[in-house]
Design an enzyme around this catalytic site. Structure first.
Site, PDB file in Angstrom:
ATOM      1  N   ARG A 112       0.967  -1.197  -0.097  1.00  0.00           N
ATOM      2  CA  ARG A 112      -0.172   0.130  -0.017  1.00  0.00           C
ATOM      3  C   ARG A 112       0.857   1.237   0.055  1.00  0.00           C
ATOM      4  NH1 ARG A 112      -2.347  -0.921   6.290  1.00  0.00           N
ATOM      5  NH2 ARG A 112      -0.303  -0.966   7.077  1.00  0.00           N
ATOM      6  N   GLU A 151      -2.081   6.634   6.925  1.00  0.00           N
ATOM      7  CA  GLU A 151      -0.576   6.522   7.584  1.00  0.00           C
ATOM      8  C   GLU A 151       0.294   6.880   6.225  1.00  0.00           C
ATOM      9  OE1 GLU A 151       0.215   2.738   9.394  1.00  0.00           O
ATOM     10  OE2 GLU A 151      -0.253   3.603  11.311  1.00  0.00           O
ATOM     11  N   GLU A 302      -5.616   4.437  16.287  1.00  0.00           N
ATOM     12  CA  GLU A 302      -5.451   3.017  16.601  1.00  0.00           C
ATOM     13  C   GLU A 302      -4.727   2.740  17.540  1.00  0.00           C
ATOM     14  OE1 GLU A 302      -3.682   1.500  12.946  1.00  0.00           O
ATOM     15  OE2 GLU A 302      -4.874   2.420  11.387  1.00  0.00           O
ATOM     16  N   GLU A 350      -2.099  -9.762   7.924  1.00  0.00           N
ATOM     17  CA  GLU A 350      -2.784  -9.246   9.323  1.00  0.00           C
ATOM     18  C   GLU A 350      -3.356 -10.326   9.899  1.00  0.00           C
ATOM     19  OE1 GLU A 350      -3.730  -5.199   8.672  1.00  0.00           O
ATOM     20  OE2 GLU A 350      -1.571  -4.428   9.007  1.00  0.00           O
TER      21      GLU A 350
END
Ligand code: GLA
Ligand code: ZN
Length: 673
Positions: A112, A151, A302, A350
């Site tokens: 990403r 992010e 988060e 993940e």
């Protein structure tokens, strides 16, 4: 723009990736969220391809359905613009979207954050998606806050970026001669004779002109910020009342978050402390994020409810620690408690990252139960904690550009790292329970009594004058070795270190000695402050300084510069300016700061606080002080209270004299009338 506070309840919830699951699971999710006292879901952070499977097709039905369901269940949406993960079809159709890494290699589809900030196709497609989402959901009652991308952070070194960099330089410096002067290109014959010769600083290219490297960091931070701004502009146009954020990452080097925060309505950030991180280290990151908007409350966007999966060893958060760290975030300025993620992924990278709903899929596990209990407790607090400010009289100055330049510097030592130097000061103050802000040198300093600038290597225009004025009016200023060395393009200030700070500090630094990790010197405090006398070790760097009006508080104990000044203080107007010419060991640094704070009458909120207990006061908009007391140890600790009656907002119990807090326990005390 809606005014603060932005939220009418403590948002409790987090990242939810329903695209990974069949719709049958979604209804179950909503009822489990209710059971977990979750009231916010961040969707659909990685949903671009699900919303737009090709350039001409948009699919919003699933998101309509999802948002309706959430809303019916009483759950707000932190609505992502879904641009964090670029679809394969985009990268296939428009290869300029893929960024080039520092080694000069263009990325392929995968991972990403793969976009080039100057790709016109990325700009066009990402803002179009943001606009569609904004227009479609402007009136949706679940929409509470916008979450742009995710992010941000990867630089690009492609030819589009090279061209944009040349234009950026022209706008900043006007002429090529000025660029050559600023970057000191006469060195090794690196003079540019045409703008087109300026390439991006890849590892197989330009690596020696540190002024250029700092400029490239500025340029990329700004370029990526322009992507954020492009989406934010669209959102503001369509939904002017909805606050906008993007999730930051604490002390994250590539992006100058002080500049970023100016474009954000509310700061949010993702807290993933490394294994073994001390409470002070976590508090440092929270304070850095709080300081981005000069104290405005932030969102804890988060945290893992249980464990990460990207560390070498991913320990579980012990029972009680997730709750403790959630309240620690609140003590330092958070108005939300949010997790990554709601439901543990079934496949891909993940699947072993912690989540509220584990693979078992029920509410039975410990982690779910701890989340639910915390959610219940947060509900019981109502709005009482929201909007509070940490009332700090001490500030540490933190500057991204200084960070970049300092760590590009070749010599005097490879061991000098900026963040640990700032953390050393923060930790000492944390141990003294003195609330400390971390702010930009450009921030308003007028409400601080003590301002500390660790290793202020780069002194930008106007800063020395500002610090002089602060001190002149009675403030205490403190800085360290290797400060006042270069200007904003990494050109050394001639005429003696610490350059523009020389007058304020009343010293001249003649030479800088670097010590190996095994080496120490000694600092001998001859007189002055009660909490600090005797001989203490120091390490890393030793400036050889001369007092030019400053009083010598301590001298070196060893080497050819034994007896020369190591710590000085200079009276300046109504204030004082300290210089610590070397890295003091933590105990000495703490004792020294304690002495300075005592001189300024800066104290902790309580006295005799036991070890491993953290005490942070946060003042509500109504002026009520909420005293967060956090027990970071596994044992019960007794904390003495002033002679007044206190009530714990979490239990409703009242206390007089003292309070006992179990291991990993927390209380939030308010004074009873
Ligand atoms: C980041 C990202 C999330 C997730 C977590 C895992 O914070 O924003 O999407 O990948 O890391 O820790
Ligand atoms: Zn690029």
């Amino acid at each position: 723009m809606k005014s603060e506070p932005f939220f009418s309840r403590i948002l409790h919830g987090g990242d939810y990736n329903p695209e990974q699951w069949p719709e049958a699971v979604w209804d179950e999710d909503v009822s489990l969220m209710q059971e977990a006292h979750v009231n916010v879901a961040t969707v659909p952070v990685f949903g671009w391809v699900h919303l737009q499977p090709d350039e001409d097709t948009y699919r919003f039905e699933w998101l309509n359905h999802l948002l309706d369901n959430l809303h019916t269940g009483g759950i707000s949406a932190c609505l992502a613009t879904a641009t964090a993960s670029v679809p394969a079809w985009v990268e296939q159709k428009y290869p300029d979207v893929l960024r080039v890494e520092r080694n000069g290699q263009r990325r392929k589809h995968g991972g990403r954050h793969t976009f080039c900030p100057h790709s016109p196709n990325f700009r066009r497609l990402s803002t179009a998606l943001a606009r569609r989402l904004a227009e479609r959901y402007a009136q949706h009652p679940a929409l509470t806050v916008w979450h742009i991308s995710n992010e941000y952070g990867n630089y690009c070194y492609c030819d589009l970026c090279a061209e944009a960099f040349q234009q950026w330089l022209q706008a900043r410096y006007g002429t090529l001669e000025e660029v050559n002067r600023r970057w000191y290109t006469a060195f090794w014959g690196h003079t540019y004779t045409d703008w087109s010769q300026i390439e991006t600083p890849t590892t197989n290219g330009q690596t020696i002109l540190q002024g250029m490297l700092v400029d490239y960091d500025r340029f990329q931070s700004q370029s990526i910020l322009d992507c954020f701004k492009a989406e934010a502009t669209v959102l503001r146009e369509v939904t002017p009342d909805i606050p906008i954020t993007t999730n930051l990452m604490g002390a994250f080097k590539p992006l100058d978050y002080h500049r970023w925060a100016r474009e954000m309505d509310i700061v949010s950030w993702d807290s993933y402390p490394r294994k073994g991180a001390a409470p002070a280290e976590i508090a440092f990151a929270h304070s850095l994020m709080r300081g981005l908007k000069e104290g405005q409350p932030f969102m804890l966007m988060e945290q893992t409810p249980s464990q990460q999966n990207w560390q070498p060893y991913n320990a579980l958060k012990r029972p009680g620690v997730m709750r403790l760290w959630s309240y620690q975030a609140m003590a330092h300025g958070a108005d939300t408690v949010m997790y990554f993620q709601w439901r543990r992924s079934r496949g891909a990278i993940e699947k072993f990252h912690g989540a509220v709903v584990e693979h078992v899929g029920t509410s039975q596990p410990r982690v779910f139960q701890e989340v639910a209990a915390l959610g219940r407790e947060l509900e019981s607090l109502g709005t009482r904690t929201i909007g509070g400010r940490v009332a700090a009289r001490v500030a540490i100055l933190f500057d991204w550009e200084n960070w970049w330049a300092l760590e590009y510097s070749a010599g005097p030592t490879i061991d000098l790292k900026y963040v640990p130097q700032c953390q050393a000061f923060f930790t000492a103050l944390h141990n003294l329970h003195i609330p400390t802000d971390i702010v930009s040198p450009e921030a308003d300093l007028s409400h601080y009594d003590l301002v500390i600038a660790p290793v202020l290597y780069m002194v930008k225009p106007g800063i020395a004058e500002k610090l002089e004025e602060f001190t002149q009016r009675g403030g205490t200023f403190l800085t360290t070795f290797f400060s006042g060395i270069v200007d904003e393009t990494d050109l050394v200030y001639l005429g003696g270190y610490p350059g523009p700070l020389r007058k304020l500090l009343g010293i001249w630094a003649e030479e800088i000695d670097a010590l190996t990790p095994q080496q120490t010197n000694q600092v001998v405090f001859d007189a002055p402050y009660e909490t600090l006398t005797g001989t203490h070790s120091c390490h890393l760097l030793c400036d050889r300084i001369h007092a030019e009006g400053a009083t010598i508080l301590a001298t070196y104990g060893e080497d050819f510069y034994a007896g020369e000044p190591a710590v000085t203080v200079n009276s300046f107007g109504q204030g004082e300016a300290y210089y610590i010419a070397t890295a003091l060991n933590p105990e000495a640094l703490q004792a020294f700061l304690q002495a300075i704070c005592e001189r300024q009458d800066i104290h902790s909120a309580l006295s005799d606080i036991p070890a491993e207990v953290e005490v942070m006061p946060r003042v509500s908009p109504q002026g009520e002080t909420l005293l967060y007391i956090l027990n970071h140890s596994t044992e019960t600790k007794t904390v003495n209270l002033p002679d007044e009656k206190y009530r714990d907002l979490l239990t409703g119990e009242t206390y007089h004299g003292s309070i006992s807090i179990p291991g990993y326990g927390v209380c939030i005390l308010v004074k009873e009338p």
